[in-house]
Design a protein around this motif. Sequence first.
Motif, PDB file in Angstrom:
ATOM      1  N   ASP A  51       0.813  -1.218   0.000  1.00  0.00           N
ATOM      2  CA  ASP A  51       0.000   0.000   0.000  1.00  0.00           C
ATOM      3  C   ASP A  51       0.844   1.265   0.000  1.00  0.00           C
ATOM      4  OD1 ASP A  51      -2.234  -1.574   0.040  1.00  0.00           O
ATOM      5  OD2 ASP A  51      -2.513  -1.465   2.210  1.00  0.00           O
ATOM      6  N   GLY A  52       2.159   1.118  -0.119  1.00  0.00           N
ATOM      7  CA  GLY A  52       3.033   2.279  -0.189  1.00  0.00           C
ATOM      8  C   GLY A  52       3.337   2.914   1.150  1.00  0.00           C
ATOM      9  N   GLN A  53       3.147   2.199   2.250  1.00  0.00           N
ATOM     10  CA  GLN A  53       3.420   2.743   3.570  1.00  0.00           C
ATOM     11  C   GLN A  53       4.846   2.419   3.993  1.00  0.00           C
ATOM     12  OE1 GLN A  53       0.464   0.928   6.022  1.00  0.00           O
ATOM     13  NE2 GLN A  53      -1.224   1.567   4.716  1.00  0.00           N
ATOM     14  N   GLN A  54       5.323   3.153   4.974  1.00  0.00           N
ATOM     15  CA  GLN A  54       6.633   2.876   5.550  1.00  0.00           C
ATOM     16  C   GLN A  54       6.490   1.764   6.578  1.00  0.00           C
ATOM     17  OE1 GLN A  54       8.548   6.287   7.228  1.00  0.00           O
ATOM     18  NE2 GLN A  54      10.290   5.127   8.035  1.00  0.00           N
ATOM     19  N   LEU A  55       7.462   0.866   6.596  1.00  0.00           N
ATOM     20  CA  LEU A  55       7.408  -0.288   7.485  1.00  0.00           C
ATOM     21  C   LEU A  55       8.686  -0.384   8.293  1.00  0.00           C
ATOM     22  CD1 LEU A  55       6.063  -2.979   8.443  1.00  0.00           C
ATOM     23  CD2 LEU A  55       7.292  -4.106   6.568  1.00  0.00           C
ATOM     24  N   SER A  56       8.526  -0.664   9.580  1.00  0.00           N
ATOM     25  CA  SER A  56       9.638  -1.041  10.456  1.00  0.00           C
ATOM     26  C   SER A  56       9.255  -2.352  11.123  1.00  0.00           C
ATOM     27  CB  SER A  56       9.912   0.036  11.508  1.00  0.00           C
ATOM     28  OG  SER A  56      10.323   1.248  10.914  1.00  0.00           O
ATOM     29  N   ALA A  57      10.256  -3.161  11.452  1.00  0.00           N
ATOM     30  CA  ALA A  57       9.989  -4.466  12.052  1.00  0.00           C
ATOM     31  C   ALA A  57      11.062  -4.760  13.086  1.00  0.00           C
ATOM     32  CB  ALA A  57       9.960  -5.562  10.991  1.00  0.00           C
ATOM     33  N   VAL A  58      10.617  -5.275  14.224  1.00  0.00           N
ATOM     34  CA  VAL A  58      11.550  -5.638  15.289  1.00  0.00           C
ATOM     35  C   VAL A  58      11.110  -6.966  15.897  1.00  0.00           C
ATOM     36  CG1 VAL A  58      12.155  -3.262  15.866  1.00  0.00           C
ATOM     37  CG2 VAL A  58      10.252  -4.364  17.033  1.00  0.00           C
ATOM     38  N   SER A  59      12.045  -7.618  16.542  1.00  0.00           N
ATOM     39  CA  SER A  59      11.774  -8.804  17.345  1.00  0.00           C
ATOM     40  C   SER A  59      12.550  -8.659  18.635  1.00  0.00           C
ATOM     41  CB  SER A  59      12.188 -10.077  16.600  1.00  0.00           C
ATOM     42  OG  SER A  59      13.607 -10.147  16.520  1.00  0.00           O
ATOM     43  N   SER A  60      12.497  -9.667  19.480  1.00  0.00           N
ATOM     44  CA  SER A  60      13.285  -9.613  20.701  1.00  0.00           C
ATOM     45  C   SER A  60      14.776  -9.646  20.402  1.00  0.00           C
ATOM     46  CB  SER A  60      12.901 -10.778  21.619  1.00  0.00           C
ATOM     47  OG  SER A  60      11.520 -10.730  21.928  1.00  0.00           O
ATOM     48  N   HIS A  61      15.166 -10.157  19.211  1.00  0.00           N
ATOM     49  CA  HIS A  61      16.564 -10.143  18.796  1.00  0.00           C
ATOM     50  C   HIS A  61      17.041  -8.725  18.512  1.00  0.00           C
ATOM     51  CE1 HIS A  61      15.313 -14.257  17.935  1.00  0.00           C
ATOM     52  NE2 HIS A  61      16.571 -14.617  17.825  1.00  0.00           N
ATOM     53  N   GLY A  62      16.180  -7.919  17.913  1.00  0.00           N
ATOM     54  CA  GLY A  62      16.549  -6.592  17.432  1.00  0.00           C
ATOM     55  C   GLY A  62      15.736  -6.253  16.196  1.00  0.00           C
ATOM     56  N   SER A  63      16.254  -5.340  15.401  1.00  0.00           N
ATOM     57  CA  SER A  63      15.546  -4.890  14.214  1.00  0.00           C
ATOM     58  C   SER A  63      15.606  -5.943  13.114  1.00  0.00           C
ATOM     59  CB  SER A  63      16.148  -3.575  13.697  1.00  0.00           C
ATOM     60  OG  SER A  63      16.022  -2.552  14.666  1.00  0.00           O
ATOM     61  N   LEU A  64      14.559  -5.971  12.287  1.00  0.00           N
ATOM     62  CA  LEU A  64      14.490  -6.858  11.127  1.00  0.00           C
ATOM     63  C   LEU A  64      14.502  -6.004   9.868  1.00  0.00           C
ATOM     64  CD1 LEU A  64      11.670  -9.321  12.290  1.00  0.00           C
ATOM     65  CD2 LEU A  64      14.126  -9.753  12.253  1.00  0.00           C
ATOM     66  N   PRO A  65      15.068  -6.505   8.762  1.00  0.00           N
ATOM     67  CA  PRO A  65      15.057  -5.724   7.513  1.00  0.00           C
ATOM     68  C   PRO A  65      13.641  -5.525   7.019  1.00  0.00           C
ATOM     69  CG  PRO A  65      15.795  -7.973   7.107  1.00  0.00           C
ATOM     70  CD  PRO A  65      15.713  -7.818   8.596  1.00  0.00           C
ATOM     71  N   ALA A  66      13.324  -4.301   6.571  1.00  0.00           N
ATOM     72  CA  ALA A  66      11.963  -3.995   6.125  1.00  0.00           C
ATOM     73  C   ALA A  66      11.965  -3.037   4.947  1.00  0.00           C
ATOM     74  CB  ALA A  66      11.146  -3.412   7.283  1.00  0.00           C
ATOM     75  N   MET A  67      13.067  -3.011   4.190  1.00  0.00           N
ATOM     76  CA  MET A  67      13.130  -2.112   3.040  1.00  0.00           C
ATOM     77  C   MET A  67      12.221  -2.560   1.909  1.00  0.00           C
ATOM     78  SD  MET A  67      15.988  -2.342   4.894  1.00  0.00           S
ATOM     79  CE  MET A  67      17.091  -3.466   4.034  1.00  0.00           C
ATOM     80  N   SER A  68      12.020  -3.858   1.784  1.00  0.00           N
ATOM     81  CA  SER A  68      11.166  -4.408   0.734  1.00  0.00           C
ATOM     82  C   SER A  68      10.465  -5.634   1.289  1.00  0.00           C
ATOM     83  CB  SER A  68      11.982  -4.775  -0.504  1.00  0.00           C
ATOM     84  OG  SER A  68      12.897  -5.814  -0.212  1.00  0.00           O
ATOM     85  N   ALA A  69       9.422  -6.096   0.594  1.00  0.00           N
ATOM     86  CA  ALA A  69       8.679  -7.270   1.047  1.00  0.00           C
ATOM     87  C   ALA A  69       9.577  -8.505   1.054  1.00  0.00           C
ATOM     88  CB  ALA A  69       7.460  -7.491   0.156  1.00  0.00           C
ATOM     89  N   GLN A  70      10.449  -8.626   0.070  1.00  0.00           N
ATOM     90  CA  GLN A  70      11.322  -9.795  -0.001  1.00  0.00           C
ATOM     91  C   GLN A  70      12.304  -9.824   1.156  1.00  0.00           C
ATOM     92  OE1 GLN A  70      12.962 -11.375  -3.862  1.00  0.00           O
ATOM     93  NE2 GLN A  70      14.881 -10.667  -3.008  1.00  0.00           N
ATOM     94  N   ARG A  71      12.945  -8.680   1.436  1.00  0.00           N
ATOM     95  CA  ARG A  71      13.883  -8.630   2.555  1.00  0.00           C
ATOM     96  C   ARG A  71      13.162  -8.852   3.876  1.00  0.00           C
ATOM     97  NH1 ARG A  71      18.548  -5.807   2.181  1.00  0.00           N
ATOM     98  NH2 ARG A  71      18.875  -6.660   4.278  1.00  0.00           N
ATOM     99  N   PHE A  72      11.959  -8.320   3.995  1.00  0.00           N
ATOM    100  CA  PHE A  72      11.183  -8.478   5.222  1.00  0.00           C
ATOM    101  C   PHE A  72      10.864  -9.950   5.476  1.00  0.00           C
ATOM    102  CE2 PHE A  72       6.768  -8.264   7.143  1.00  0.00           C
ATOM    103  CZ  PHE A  72       7.223  -8.075   8.438  1.00  0.00           C
TER     104      PHE A  72
END
Length: 428
Positions: free
Chosen positions: A309-330
């Motif tokens: 939908d063209g929104q900005q995405l950030s992702a985290v887990s208990s490990h730390g940050s997760l890649p979220a630049m693109s759907a594939q990397r996420f």
Amino acid sequence: MRGPRSWAARAGRTLTDLSRRRQALGGRLRDGVAERTRRVRHAVRPVTQTVTAAGWVVALMALALLVAGPMLHWRELFVGGAFLAVVLLLAVLFVVGRLPLLARLDLARDRVIVGERANGYLTVANPSGRRSRSLVVEFPVGAGRAAFELPGLAPGAEHEELFAVPTAHRAVLDVGPVTAVRSDPLGLLRRERHLSEMDTLYVHPKTLRVDGSAAGLVRDLEGRTVPKVSDNDVSFHALRTYVSGDDRRHIHWKSTAKTGTLMVRQFEETRRSHLLTMVSSRLEDYASDDEFELAISVAGSLGTQALADGQQLSAVSSHGSLPAMSAQRFLDGLSGLTYDWKAGRLVEVARHLSVDELAASVMVLCIGSGVSITDLRRARQYLPVDTRVIAVRCLVGQEPSVRWLGDLGVATVGRLEELGVAVRRVSA
């Protein structure tokens, strides 16, 4: 009064919690032992990789017999030890020599979804000028290992094998390297030589399209104001007296002429749609692995929908940050997400979010049944007041439901297909 079923449910839950804590403690102990013995294991690896378990047994028996024979004046023991020593020496002859082979490992696709077939081709060639002898060719696939019987190859000949990688579970699988194995007939010694590079196969979690998430779950589309006053934005709020350091471009000259005092514009801060998905990777937060997998699928579905939908995405887990630049990397990051034995509670994860992650307009906490309502309330206290926070509790087999704890929405999901229903309810 509480009935027998209530007591049985509480007892079952207590046993489950104890079991998960025991698993977490065992994982921490294993990681600690592995870290402390890493240098020793690296130093003795050439020997441990060549001598098999049967080889160690034969070597120890040969040594024991060779020592016990003279001490006990028992000639037969000494002869038996010498025979075993000769057997070991003969085994060395089977593993020495060069392996003039080349291999190529090709995966049809390096990214699949759980349950899809992942096919590949293995090609082994003999570029030397002499015929190679038959041997075993292996390559690891994650924790498993595939093996093929390679016939003798004439000079310049090639041999192909088709293989399929099982993808029943979400994972990041290391496929390869292809290894030529030489071994003696008794399996005492084993010599390996890598013939190719290692490849990686990503098994993505199951996701689904969440219809209406952009208009429902994330309401603050680009340009929506938030109750924060800013000196530089696009949404006009009020006028105030000029102070040293203000941008002169924001001086309102008409008001200045009327009042005789320099007046500058003040603005309300606007915010772009920014979704943060937080997945707990603490073992004790889930009653089963199925809950953990459901939480990852929920985060993957909402995150990929936000990116679509063209929104900005950030992702985290208990490990730390997760890649979220693109759907594939996420999805690649979610594929490799595992339990973190050292992970803290949800409150600690919320407390240590970065400034960029705290700037999200909507936060979705993907958790299991082990996270209590008290933990959710405490975690909410560390998140910005103007951020919309939704907790998705993944309880396999439960009916979808929604409840509100003040400004914190708590949605219960029992199956991934029910995520859309929960999103619509929490957005109503």
